[in-house]
Design a protein around this motif. Structure first.
Motif, mmCIF file in Angstrom:
data_model
loop_
_atom_site.group_PDB
_atom_site.id
_atom_site.type_symbol
_atom_site.label_atom_id
_atom_site.label_comp_id
_atom_site.label_asym_id
_atom_site.label_seq_id
_atom_site.Cartn_x
_atom_site.Cartn_y
_atom_site.Cartn_z
ATOM 1 N N GLY A 123 28.839 35.549 36.888
ATOM 2 C CA GLY A 123 29.350 35.762 38.240
ATOM 3 C C GLY A 123 30.863 35.635 38.305
ATOM 4 N N THR A 124 31.394 34.668 37.568
ATOM 5 C CA THR A 124 32.856 34.466 37.536
ATOM 6 C C THR A 124 33.544 35.703 36.949
ATOM 7 N N LEU A 125 32.961 36.235 35.875
ATOM 8 C CA LEU A 125 33.525 37.429 35.229
ATOM 9 C C LEU A 125 33.469 38.628 36.186
ATOM 10 N N CYS A 126 32.340 38.748 36.899
ATOM 11 C CA CYS A 126 32.179 39.836 37.887
ATOM 12 C C CYS A 126 33.302 39.782 38.912
ATOM 13 N N LEU A 127 33.488 38.579 39.495
ATOM 14 C CA LEU A 127 34.483 38.436 40.559
ATOM 15 C C LEU A 127 35.896 38.706 40.043
ATOM 16 N N MET A 128 36.153 38.297 38.789
ATOM 17 C CA MET A 128 37.468 38.563 38.187
ATOM 18 C C MET A 128 37.730 40.061 38.100
ATOM 19 N N TYR A 129 36.739 40.804 37.577
ATOM 20 C CA TYR A 129 36.895 42.257 37.432
ATOM 21 C C TYR A 129 36.950 42.950 38.799
ATOM 22 N N TRP A 130 36.126 42.484 39.754
ATOM 23 C CA TRP A 130 36.164 43.108 41.078
ATOM 24 C C TRP A 130 37.507 42.849 41.762
ATOM 25 N N GLY A 131 38.023 41.619 41.611
ATOM 26 C CA GLY A 131 39.335 41.282 42.180
ATOM 27 C C GLY A 131 40.407 42.205 41.630
ATOM 28 N N ALA A 132 40.416 42.364 40.290
ATOM 29 C CA ALA A 132 41.413 43.235 39.644
ATOM 30 C C ALA A 132 41.217 44.685 40.069
ATOM 31 N N SER A 133 39.955 45.113 40.180
ATOM 32 C CA SER A 133 39.671 46.501 40.583
ATOM 33 C C SER A 133 40.208 46.782 41.978
ATOM 34 N N LEU A 134 39.988 45.841 42.897
ATOM 35 C CA LEU A 134 40.484 46.026 44.268
ATOM 36 C C LEU A 134 42.000 46.108 44.290
ATOM 37 N N MET A 135 42.630 45.250 43.468
ATOM 38 C CA MET A 135 44.100 45.243 43.433
ATOM 39 C C MET A 135 44.626 46.562 42.857
ATOM 40 N N TRP A 136 43.970 47.075 41.813
ATOM 41 C CA TRP A 136 44.408 48.356 41.241
ATOM 42 C C TRP A 136 44.093 49.519 42.166
ATOM 43 N N LEU A 137 43.062 49.351 42.994
ATOM 44 C CA LEU A 137 42.741 50.393 43.977
ATOM 45 C C LEU A 137 43.904 50.543 44.960
ATOM 46 N N VAL A 138 44.439 49.403 45.406
ATOM 47 C CA VAL A 138 45.589 49.425 46.327
ATOM 48 C C VAL A 138 46.779 50.097 45.632
ATOM 49 N N ASP A 139 46.986 49.732 44.378
ATOM 50 C CA ASP A 139 48.070 50.311 43.578
ATOM 51 C C ASP A 139 47.896 51.838 43.508
ATOM 52 N N ALA A 140 46.654 52.273 43.278
ATOM 53 C CA ALA A 140 46.348 53.704 43.161
ATOM 54 C C ALA A 140 46.597 54.420 44.486
ATOM 55 N N ILE A 141 46.233 53.762 45.598
ATOM 56 C CA ILE A 141 46.442 54.388 46.920
ATOM 57 C C ILE A 141 47.937 54.596 47.176
ATOM 58 N N PHE A 142 48.726 53.577 46.860
ATOM 59 C CA PHE A 142 50.182 53.691 47.067
ATOM 60 C C PHE A 142 50.775 54.773 46.160
ATOM 61 N N GLU A 143 50.258 54.825 44.922
ATOM 62 C CA GLU A 143 50.758 55.827 43.976
ATOM 63 C C GLU A 143 50.365 57.238 44.445
#
Lengths: 104, 134
Positions: free
Chosen positions: A29-49
């Motif tokens: 579960g900890t690993l899941c949340l880590m990857y989901w957290g990073a994915s959401l952050m990169w999603l924001v990065d992708a939207i701005f890009e």
């Protein structure tokens, strides 16, 4: 490509978590949340890009794509290393403790 | 440039708040939970600090992995001032702008998704539980 790699890692981890839940002996579960957290952050990065580059965002140079994929794999590996560290330190199954103290 | 710092700061705050609440939190309420086929099992509600841990894990994990990306791109270095953009005033202004736009959006999105997770879990708890009779 980094976003895509991390999202796939998050999806695979979530499937593994669902299969093993509610037991959390491996702390997936900890690993899941880590990857989901990073994915959401990169999603924001992708939207701005995307807002900046528009359609060009979807046609990256092959060299950039390869570099991003390489980065994505490295990120997944780093996530796994962090998770492994947490697993060994928290030692939910008591394996490390038993090995260190050689209990019978 | 340094967008991950906003999420990392929020992660620190969440950890501090979690530690502060943890000591005052009551023992979780025991409930009966309905499963498929109307079977009942005893269980306990998830504590709020446990839910805060979800947010902490997302923020810490995301910030750590994004920090690595910044090292990869040469934006974070292991020597002072650690952020390459901080050594030049023009770059520093651009970095602060990025933190206030991309960085804040990242923190808001992660917190928003966590809020939805908490809301969904509360609804599921309410639907599944049946208070135990003394």
């Amino acid at each position: 490509m980094t976003l895509l790699t991390t999202v796939f890692a998050a999806i695979i981890c979530t499937i593994i978590w669902y299969k093993t839940a509610p037991k959390s002996e491996m702390k997936v579960g900890t690993l899941c949340l880590m990857y989901w957290g990073a994915s959401l952050m990169w999603l924001v990065d992708a939207i701005f890009e995307y807002a900046e580059l528009q359609a060009e965002y979807f046609t990256p140079a092959p060299a950039d794509m390869l570099n991003d994929f390489f980065l994505g794999l490295s990120v997944v590996a780093l996530g796994l290393i962090i998770w492994l560290g947490i697993l060994l330190i928290k030692d939910p199954k008591g394996v490390v403790k038993r090995t260190l103290f050689k209990t019978e | 440039m340094a967008c991950f710092l906003v999420s990392a700061t929020e992660a620190v705050l969440v950890t501090v708040v979690k530690k502060a609440i943890e000591s005052k939190e009551k023992a979780p309420e025991e409930i009966q939970v309905k499963f498929e086929g109307n079977t009942l099992e005893k269980g306990t509600k998830i504590r709020f600090t446990e839910k805060l841990k979800w947010l902490g894990n997302m923020l810490w994990g995301g910030s750590a992995l994004l920090a690595f990306e910044h090292v990869w791109h040469g934006e974070v270095v292991p020597w002072f001032p650690f952020l390459t953009a901080a050594s030049d005033p023009a770059d520093a202004a651009e970095m602060l702008h990025e933190m206030s736009t991309v960085g804040v959006s990242m923190a808001v999105l992660v917190t928003g998704v966590w809020g939805i997770m908490v809301w969904v879990s509360s609804v599921m708890e309410k639907n599944a539980q049946k208070p135990m009779k003394a």
